[in-house]
Design a protein around this motif. Structure first.
Motif, PDB file in Angstrom:
ATOM      1  N   ASN A 123       0.338  -3.923  -6.612  1.00  0.00           N
ATOM      2  CA  ASN A 123      -0.720  -4.686  -5.965  1.00  0.00           C
ATOM      3  C   ASN A 123      -0.167  -5.938  -5.302  1.00  0.00           C
ATOM      4  O   ASN A 123       0.933  -6.395  -5.614  1.00  0.00           O
ATOM      5  N   VAL A 156       0.834  -1.206   0.000  1.00  0.00           N
ATOM      6  CA  VAL A 156       0.000   0.000   0.000  1.00  0.00           C
ATOM      7  C   VAL A 156       0.869   1.257   0.000  1.00  0.00           C
ATOM      8  O   VAL A 156       0.550   2.251  -0.681  1.00  0.00           O
ATOM      9  N   TRP A 214      -8.232  -6.522   3.925  1.00  0.00           N
ATOM     10  CA  TRP A 214      -6.949  -6.316   4.612  1.00  0.00           C
ATOM     11  C   TRP A 214      -6.986  -6.931   6.011  1.00  0.00           C
ATOM     12  O   TRP A 214      -5.981  -7.357   6.533  1.00  0.00           O
ATOM     13  N   GLY A 274      -2.672  -0.565  -5.250  1.00  0.00           N
ATOM     14  CA  GLY A 274      -2.816  -0.591  -3.802  1.00  0.00           C
ATOM     15  C   GLY A 274      -3.869  -1.563  -3.334  1.00  0.00           C
ATOM     16  O   GLY A 274      -4.439  -1.393  -2.252  1.00  0.00           O
ATOM     17  N   ARG A 333       0.684   4.161  -2.745  1.00  0.00           N
ATOM     18  CA  ARG A 333       0.405   5.558  -2.392  1.00  0.00           C
ATOM     19  C   ARG A 333       1.476   6.481  -2.969  1.00  0.00           C
ATOM     20  O   ARG A 333       1.175   7.569  -3.471  1.00  0.00           O
TER      21      ARG A 333
END
Length: 245
Positions: free
Chosen positions: A194, A180, A245, A234, A184
């Motif tokens: 990913n 992530v 998650w 992400g 970002r």
């Protein structure tokens, strides 16, 4: 624009990694087979070439800075750019009976060893080859994770994730979090990052206990490594869609 598509797959000499390399090769990618064992790496390259894949070996131990730097230099000379990086190399750490890793009996050095491969190895390799990725028109990074890295599922007593794996599972949670952070950082660019869950695959890694073939497990990884422009970034995905998650 680059003339051909290229990819690097770490831990690609067998199992899911080999299937990912084969899958990308079947789509016309020139594939770097990253592996630390010379004999196994060259055997995999030979098998891929026999199947029609444009493959070449990349000596690579993701836990060693010098090995990663040398691999990046080889890729610079060999291909000059990367369209896809698949961070597949990983280890489980020592497993007790029934695959249990007891959190009350963890050896700190063992924790460091698994984190070094499963997380720090991804950071080493990704950062080393970023200049190559940034020369590609639509660069993709896929980090091979696991459903046991889902904190949501780990915390849900109604979700069966098998045995407690207090050494391995948190490294995949950490890997998801770093995925992530990369996404970002590169949001708004063409570089998509990913995480993929291949499922429980019958391979050396699982002691051939899984119900899925390496090719089935590789499919979601290959899809994410070849996302078109405007694809997701992400995210954490398996073959059915988004993993929590």
């Amino acid at each position: 624009m680059t003339e051909s598509r290229t990819a690097l797959v770490t831990g690609a000499n067998k199992g899911i990694g080999y299937a990912i390399a084969a899958g990308l090769g079947a789509l016309g990618y020139r594939v770097g087979v990253g592996a630390r064992d010379d004999a196994r790496r060259e055997a995999a390259v030979g098998q891929l070439r026999a199947a029609g894949v444009d493959a070449f070996g990349v000596p690579l131990d993701v836990t060693r800075d010098d090995s990663v730097a040398a691999a990046a230099e080889l890729l610079e000379r060999e291909v000059g750019h990367l369209d896809a990086l698949v961070n597949n190399a990983g280890i489980s750490g020592e497993l007790g009976p029934g695959w249990v890793q007891d959190p009350t009996a963890l050896d700190v050095d063992a924790v460091r060893t698994v984190v070094d491969t499963n997380v720090l190895g991804v950071v080493r390799v990704t950062n080393a080859v970023l200049p190559l990725l940034q020369r590609a028109p639509l660069p993709r990074v896929v980090n091979v994770s696991s459903r046991v890295g889902s904190v949501t599922w780990q915390a849900d007593p109604d979700v069966d994730l098998g045995a407690v794996m207090a050494l391995y599972a948190p490294t995949k949670s950490y890997l998801n979090a770093i995925t992530v952070q990369y996404a970002r950082h590169f949001r708004g660019t063409d570089l998509l990052v990913n995480a993929a869950c291949p499922g429980l695959v019958a391979s050396d890694f699982t002691g051939f206990r899984g119900s899925r073939t390496p090719e089935q497990g590789a499919a979601v990884v290959v899809r994410l490594a070849t996302l078109p422009a405007g694809g997701p970034t992400g995210g954490f995905f398996d073959e059915s869609g988004t993993v929590p998650w």
